[in-house]
Scaffold this motif. Structure first.
Motif, PDB file in Angstrom:
ATOM      1  N   ALA B 233       0.840  -1.205   0.000  1.00  0.00           N
ATOM      2  CA  ALA B 233       0.000   0.000   0.000  1.00  0.00           C
ATOM      3  C   ALA B 233       0.876   1.256   0.000  1.00  0.00           C
ATOM      4  CB  ALA B 233      -0.923  -0.019   1.220  1.00  0.00           C
ATOM      5  N   MET B 234       1.923   1.223   0.803  1.00  0.00           N
ATOM      6  CA  MET B 234       2.818   2.386   0.873  1.00  0.00           C
ATOM      7  C   MET B 234       3.562   2.583  -0.450  1.00  0.00           C
ATOM      8  SD  MET B 234       2.880   4.194   3.684  1.00  0.00           S
ATOM      9  CE  MET B 234       4.488   4.914   3.876  1.00  0.00           C
ATOM     10  N   LEU B 235       4.008   1.504  -1.041  1.00  0.00           N
ATOM     11  CA  LEU B 235       4.734   1.616  -2.309  1.00  0.00           C
ATOM     12  C   LEU B 235       3.860   2.266  -3.383  1.00  0.00           C
ATOM     13  CD1 LEU B 235       6.700  -1.771  -2.543  1.00  0.00           C
ATOM     14  CD2 LEU B 235       7.655   0.540  -2.438  1.00  0.00           C
ATOM     15  N   GLU B 236       2.596   1.870  -3.389  1.00  0.00           N
ATOM     16  CA  GLU B 236       1.675   2.418  -4.378  1.00  0.00           C
ATOM     17  C   GLU B 236       1.469   3.919  -4.154  1.00  0.00           C
ATOM     18  OE1 GLU B 236      -2.021   0.299  -4.614  1.00  0.00           O
ATOM     19  OE2 GLU B 236      -2.879   1.842  -5.901  1.00  0.00           O
ATOM     20  N   VAL B 237       1.275   4.268  -2.870  1.00  0.00           N
ATOM     21  CA  VAL B 237       1.017   5.680  -2.556  1.00  0.00           C
ATOM     22  C   VAL B 237       2.259   6.531  -2.800  1.00  0.00           C
ATOM     23  CG1 VAL B 237       0.486   7.257  -0.654  1.00  0.00           C
ATOM     24  CG2 VAL B 237      -0.821   5.155  -0.930  1.00  0.00           C
ATOM     25  N   LEU B 238       3.423   5.981  -2.432  1.00  0.00           N
ATOM     26  CA  LEU B 238       4.653   6.767  -2.570  1.00  0.00           C
ATOM     27  C   LEU B 238       4.976   7.126  -4.027  1.00  0.00           C
ATOM     28  CD1 LEU B 238       6.941   5.024   0.089  1.00  0.00           C
ATOM     29  CD2 LEU B 238       6.081   7.369   0.167  1.00  0.00           C
ATOM     30  N   SER B 239       4.419   6.371  -4.959  1.00  0.00           N
ATOM     31  CA  SER B 239       4.690   6.666  -6.372  1.00  0.00           C
ATOM     32  C   SER B 239       3.664   7.635  -6.969  1.00  0.00           C
ATOM     33  CB  SER B 239       4.700   5.356  -7.171  1.00  0.00           C
ATOM     34  OG  SER B 239       3.412   4.771  -7.119  1.00  0.00           O
ATOM     35  N   GLN B 240       2.738   8.093  -6.151  1.00  0.00           N
ATOM     36  CA  GLN B 240       1.694   9.009  -6.645  1.00  0.00           C
ATOM     37  C   GLN B 240       2.261  10.422  -6.853  1.00  0.00           C
ATOM     38  OE1 GLN B 240      -1.655   8.149  -7.275  1.00  0.00           O
ATOM     39  NE2 GLN B 240      -0.909   6.054  -6.956  1.00  0.00           N
ATOM     40  N   ASP B 241       1.579  11.153  -7.733  1.00  0.00           N
ATOM     41  CA  ASP B 241       2.036  12.518  -8.073  1.00  0.00           C
ATOM     42  C   ASP B 241       2.007  13.446  -6.864  1.00  0.00           C
ATOM     43  OD1 ASP B 241       2.450  11.723 -10.604  1.00  0.00           O
ATOM     44  OD2 ASP B 241       0.549  12.504 -11.406  1.00  0.00           O
ATOM     45  N   TYR B 242       0.963  13.314  -6.038  1.00  0.00           N
ATOM     46  CA  TYR B 242       0.843  14.282  -4.937  1.00  0.00           C
ATOM     47  C   TYR B 242       1.968  14.114  -3.904  1.00  0.00           C
ATOM     48  CZ  TYR B 242      -1.522  10.527  -2.299  1.00  0.00           C
ATOM     49  OH  TYR B 242      -1.843   9.359  -1.682  1.00  0.00           O
ATOM     50  N   ILE B 243       2.531  12.917  -3.827  1.00  0.00           N
ATOM     51  CA  ILE B 243       3.670  12.722  -2.913  1.00  0.00           C
ATOM     52  C   ILE B 243       4.882  13.436  -3.497  1.00  0.00           C
ATOM     53  CG2 ILE B 243       5.256  10.992  -1.935  1.00  0.00           C
ATOM     54  CD1 ILE B 243       2.552  10.937  -0.615  1.00  0.00           C
ATOM     55  N   ARG B 244       5.033  13.294  -4.830  1.00  0.00           N
ATOM     56  CA  ARG B 244       6.156  13.977  -5.475  1.00  0.00           C
ATOM     57  C   ARG B 244       6.011  15.486  -5.295  1.00  0.00           C
ATOM     58  NH1 ARG B 244       5.437  12.789 -10.718  1.00  0.00           N
ATOM     59  NH2 ARG B 244       5.909  10.610 -10.367  1.00  0.00           N
ATOM     60  N   THR B 245       4.743  15.937  -5.423  1.00  0.00           N
ATOM     61  CA  THR B 245       4.481  17.373  -5.259  1.00  0.00           C
ATOM     62  C   THR B 245       4.822  17.821  -3.836  1.00  0.00           C
ATOM     63  OG1 THR B 245       2.644  17.106  -6.780  1.00  0.00           O
ATOM     64  CG2 THR B 245       2.704  19.146  -5.519  1.00  0.00           C
ATOM     65  N   ALA B 246       4.406  17.006  -2.865  1.00  0.00           N
ATOM     66  CA  ALA B 246       4.684  17.353  -1.466  1.00  0.00           C
ATOM     67  C   ALA B 246       6.182  17.448  -1.220  1.00  0.00           C
ATOM     68  CB  ALA B 246       4.061  16.301  -0.548  1.00  0.00           C
ATOM     69  N   ARG B 247       6.919  16.500  -1.800  1.00  0.00           N
ATOM     70  CA  ARG B 247       8.380  16.539  -1.647  1.00  0.00           C
ATOM     71  C   ARG B 247       8.956  17.778  -2.326  1.00  0.00           C
ATOM     72  NH1 ARG B 247       9.309  10.218  -2.953  1.00  0.00           N
ATOM     73  NH2 ARG B 247       9.273   9.441  -0.818  1.00  0.00           N
ATOM     74  N   ALA B 248       8.417  18.056  -3.543  1.00  0.00           N
ATOM     75  CA  ALA B 248       8.926  19.196  -4.308  1.00  0.00           C
ATOM     76  C   ALA B 248       8.674  20.507  -3.580  1.00  0.00           C
ATOM     77  CB  ALA B 248       8.256  19.225  -5.683  1.00  0.00           C
ATOM     78  N   LYS B 249       7.544  20.528  -2.818  1.00  0.00           N
ATOM     79  CA  LYS B 249       7.252  21.737  -2.040  1.00  0.00           C
ATOM     80  C   LYS B 249       8.228  21.932  -0.899  1.00  0.00           C
ATOM     81  CE  LYS B 249       3.065  21.492  -0.580  1.00  0.00           C
ATOM     82  NZ  LYS B 249       1.681  21.711  -0.118  1.00  0.00           N
ATOM     83  N   GLY B 250       9.002  20.880  -0.617  1.00  0.00           N
ATOM     84  CA  GLY B 250       9.985  20.977   0.465  1.00  0.00           C
ATOM     85  C   GLY B 250       9.444  20.599   1.818  1.00  0.00           C
TER      86      GLY B 250
END
Lengths: 564, 344
Positions: B233-250
């Motif tokens: 479940a975590m692997l699936e969520v971690l590959s989502q766009d909004y996680i990337r966005t959250a990381r990109a936001k710092g």
């Protein structure tokens, strides 16, 4: 955040449950109450450690009321806190507990016609609350057994009585409808306190729901009931008022451990001082751990019953020569040596290791060649070359059924191989006990003739030999669905002998009758003994002075000592 | 939502009714409760007939079910066997909250029999569930965040070893290692069986000590399934766009993982936990038996083996109700966690 709240909630629930479980009314006073006075000049001393012996029972008792149970573990536990009128020592001799002496014709306790037995009670017997035990308690117990308002486990043998009277507080007079030989081994196994239970019966109309059944705080044994927590443990503390002396142990703590392997582990780890129903295979490992193993015979002899219904029985088994051939082809000596580790021997009759054993009988020898001859003589030959004998188109294929007890399964497998050597094919069947022992009316496989041979052991009232299993009137049928003569044997001579022994109050005459019964069953192979099945007890290294009896294991428990 | 809950509850009534009939009929084939009465001897024929009559076991099955459901205080029973019913019945029936009395512990109310064991089971199973969830979260999240690392492989391997072992083996093995052998070797050791040492008393500390091995045994075999759920479940969520966005936001890494990833990954976990929760009430038959833990699992098996229909029916109906209720709660929590889900 929601996850955190979830975990906090779960953690909170665990803490509350832990506290609830620990704080339920089970507090164990582990130290005796302080002495009321203490001389000021004496230096304070540490009170002696409380002696708590832990017993491990693999079954939890269903009730503590002696009238309401058939369970063996419940019956033996009753001897700790309740009392029998007399118990039995390790030689199976009766030992007066509530009575001054055992009634006999010589002391006038038994009438010449054997119908009236008079008990003279001791003067010093008291309930644990200090109230005297009187003949009224005996009369009340009898009335409670016989009352149709109470769902007692059995009315036997009180239904043999015409009346029980109490002419005075110290005398009990029992009048039987006809002489009853088995009175000594069957009567007064536990007593009810009339001053506690009579008001309950008068108010409720039954004692089925009496609190005393589950928490008998008033008893008459060497220990007094303290506490019973379902599934976990029961505690009994020394009875200071016990007339045969205060026990040397302060408390008996019975722990219910249903798993055999866990019982062995607990005994090895010292978490238990006494256990029973130990598997033969566990004996060596327990002995290595310094646990003493004791064999106690309580009348159980494992054997095969043959279904001999004249119409429904297998035609081969109806021929005595075939049954004799089976006895000769089934090597019970190797069973005892290999499967039972040489710790027991083949049983000869159902009454081996009881006072009624016939010493002149020898076990059937292992002689497969003679077995083959007998089968040939009986006309059972392998005519179609399939390895199984047959006659008139009927194959000699028999179903051997028993319970799911592992040792019985092992014996089945060995017997199947051995009988195959002489051309008898065994098909094996197993059922849980409550199905296996089901009545004819319930469709029980033994009672309805689903098995040609069935194996188990039973005792009705050790050390007495009484049984109804061989009476013609007990053959189950649609009209008699609860009959217990499941083997459907109706031998007129045997039936007459069993009816005769039931009324023979003279032990010597009865002994002669039983020897005739034993020989008849043995020679006609109505029953084939497989092994003598003693109770195996494990006694931890801390327990001393333990002597165990087959009928009343704890007869000398007041003398038991516990080394720290 | 309220209408949905009411509808589900109404639907549960015929369901429970059908379940009760099926279970009652099945129980009649579980053996004869009067065969030996738990003893080593076959019950005498006269006693068997008398008890069957007194306890109502000689009645046809539909009458026994009727008495169980609505009681028998409207009729009379023939207690003395003279063929004339003379004693008024006392049972009120399940519909009036009377589950009857146990056949084994004769005269003891079924609810009392169950209540004696329920707290012990909740304690053991609740603790176990908590340990499993916490442990699986740690393992599953670590495995997801450090996918294909040495520790991921190691932890996964250990979890699967536990998963592939039968519970009785783990339980007995741990008992022999940590109790019997540790004591023999002079090391600090754990108790073998029971809830407390009689020489010490039933204190919270003793109960906790005696819970260590059963909780360990139960948890060990369930870690694998739960941790794999969480990992995937975590692997699936971690590959989502909004996680990337959250990381990109710092956003700080813990915030990304615990607030954004874990919350969304918890949906399938809630489903699994929701399905498991009712069975916490049922206890763990094998574990309770081996460690002599006085819980519901042992109660069930002890009473099934003696054909004690009233107690077994009480336990099974309690579990059936719990399944229905927890299913409903799971659905509600589902909607609460994911606002996109609506039950209209």
């Amino acid at each position: 955040m929601k996850q955190s709240r979830f975990f906090i909630l779960m953690a909170g629930m665990v803490v509350i449950a832990l506290l609830l479980a620990a704080c339920r009314p089970t507090a164990t006073p582990t130290t005796p109450p302080p002495a009321a006075t203490q001389p000021p000049t004496v230096a304070p001393t540490q009170p002696p450690a409380r002696k708590v012996a832990t017993f491990i029972w693999t079954q939890e008792f269903d009730t503590l009321n002696p009238l309401y149970t058939n369970m063996w573990f419940s019956a033996i536990t009753q001897q700790i806190w309740n009392c029998w009128a007399w118990d039995y020592d390790d030689q199976n001799n009766p030992r007066p507990v509530l009575v001054k002496e055992m009634p006999s014709e010589a002391n006038g306790g038994i009438s010449p016609d054997g119908r009236v037995i008079t008990l003279k009670l001791r003067d010093d017997i008291v309930w644990s609350d200090g109230k005297p035990i009187t003949s009224d308690d005996f009369v009340f117990t009898y009335e409670m057994v016989m009352s149709p308002k109470n769902t007692v486990a059995s009315t036997f043998p009180y239904d043999k009585l015409e009346k029980v009277e109490a002419p005075d507080a110290r005398t009990v007079v029992m009048t039987f409808k006809e002489p009853f030989a088995a009175w000594q081994a069957t009567l007064w196994h536990g007593l009810l306190p009339a001053h506690i239970l009579r008001p309950v019966f008068e108010k409720e109309g039954t004692i089925d729901t009496a609190e005393w059944n589950r928490a008998p705080t008033v008893g008459c044994g060497p220990f007094v009931f303290k506490e019973w927590e379902s599934g976990s443990f029961a505690r009994f503390v020394a009875n200071e008022k016990y007339w045969l002396g205060r026990p040397k142990i302060d408390e008996i703590f019975i722990r219910f451990v249903p798993d055999d392997a866990s019982q062995v582990a607990a005994l090895k780890a010292g978490d238990g001082d006494l256990g029973t129903f130990i598997a033969y295979s566990d004996i060596p490992t327990l002995e290595e751990a310094n646990v003493q193993m004791v064999k106690v015979f309580s009348g159980y002899n494992e054997g095969w019953y043959f279904y001999l219904h004249p119409e429904k029985g297998h035609p081969a088994l109806l021929d005595v020569r075939v049954r004799q051939a089976i006895a000769l082809a089934f090597d019970r000596f190797s069973i005892c040596k290999d499967l039972l580790l040489g710790l027991t021997q083949p049983a000869i009759t159902q009454w081996d290791n009881t006072p009624w054993e016939d010493p002149t009988l020898e076990p059937w020898p292992y002689d497969p060649e003679r077995a083959k001859q007998l089968l040939d003589e009986a006309g059972w030959k392998d005519t179609n070359g399939d390895g199984v004998r047959d006659k008139d188109g009927v194959e000699l294929v028999l179903t051997l059924g028993t319970t799911t007890r592992q040792i019985r399964r092992d014996v089945q497998a060995v017997a199947q191989q051995q009988l195959a050597q002489v051309g008898i094919k065994l098909e094996l069947a197993n059922a849980d006990s409550d199905i296996f022992f089901g009545s004819y009316g319930e469709g029980g496989p033994c009672a309805t003739g689903q098995y040609d041979i069935f194996e188990y052991s039973t005792v009705v009232s050790f050390p007495d030999p009484e049984t109804a299993d061989w009476l013609c009137s007990q053959i189950p049928s649609d009209e008699n669905p609860a009959g217990v003569n499941w083997q459907a044997v109706c031998d007129e001579e045997l039936d007459a002998l069993f009816q005769l022994q039931a009324t023979q109050v003279d032990p010597n005459e009865r002994m002669q009758t039983f020897h005739k019964i034993s020989r008849l069953i043995y020679e006609k192979v109505y029953w084939l003994g497989v092994w003598e099945d003693p109770d195996i007890w494990a006694i931890g290294p801390r327990l001393k002075n333990v002597r165990l009896s087959g009928a009343t294991p704890f007869f000398n428990i007041v003398e038991w000592e516990l080394s720290q | 939502m309220i209408r949905y809950i009411i509808r589900r509850l109404l639907q549960a009534i015929p369901l429970l009714f059908i379940i009760s009939i099926v279970l009652f009929v099945l129980m009649q084939n579980m053996g004869d409760p009067l065969a030996t009465l738990g003893g080593r001897q076959v019950t005498r024929s006269e006693d068997r007939q008398r008890l069957a009559r007194q306890l109502g076991l000689d009645q046809p099955i539909y009458m026994q079910y009727l008495y169980w459901l609505i009681g028998n205080d409207w009729t009379k029973i023939d207690m003395d066997g003279d063929g004339v019913p003379e004693t008024p019945g006392r049972r009120k029936g399940v519909l009036r909250g009377d589950f009857g009395t146990s056949l084994v512990n004769r005269g003891k109310p079924v609810l009392e029999v169950i209540w004696d064991r329920l707290p012990n089971t909740l304690l053991l199973m609740g603790t176990t569930e908590l340990v499993i969830i916490v442990g699986s979260l740690i393992i599953g999240m670590y495995s997801a965040l450090r996918q294909y690392s040495f520790l991921d492989h190691l932890v996964t391997a250990i979890a699967f070893i536990g998963y592939s072992m039968p519970i009785f083996f783990v339980a007995l093995l741990s008992m022999y290692i940590f109790s019997v052998n540790f004591k023999r070797w002079g090391l600090p050791y754990l108790p073998t069986v029971g809830m407390f040492d009689p020489n010490v008393g039933k204190t919270p500390g003793q109960v906790a000590l005696h819970m260590v091995l059963p909780v360990f045994s139960l948890s060990f075999i369930y870690f694998a399934a739960y941790s794999r759920y969480i990992r995937s479940a975590m692997l699936e969520v971690l590959s989502q766009d909004y996680i990337r966005t959250a990381r990109a936001k710092g956003l700080p890494r813990p915030t990304v993982i615990f607030i954004h990833a874990l919350k969304n990954a918890s949906l399938p976990i809630v489903t699994v936990v929701g399905l498991d929760l009712p069975f916490l009430l049922a206890g763990a038959i094998v574990t309770e038996r081996i460690f002599a833990w006085p819980g519901m699992g042992r109660l069930f098996i002890d009473h099934v083996s003696r054909g004690d229909t009233p107690v077994v029916m009480g336990i099974l109906m309690m579990i059936a109700v719990a399944v229905v209720v927890f299913q409903l709660i799971t659905d509600i929590v589902y909607a609460w966690l994911d606002p996109r889900i609506r039950y209209e």
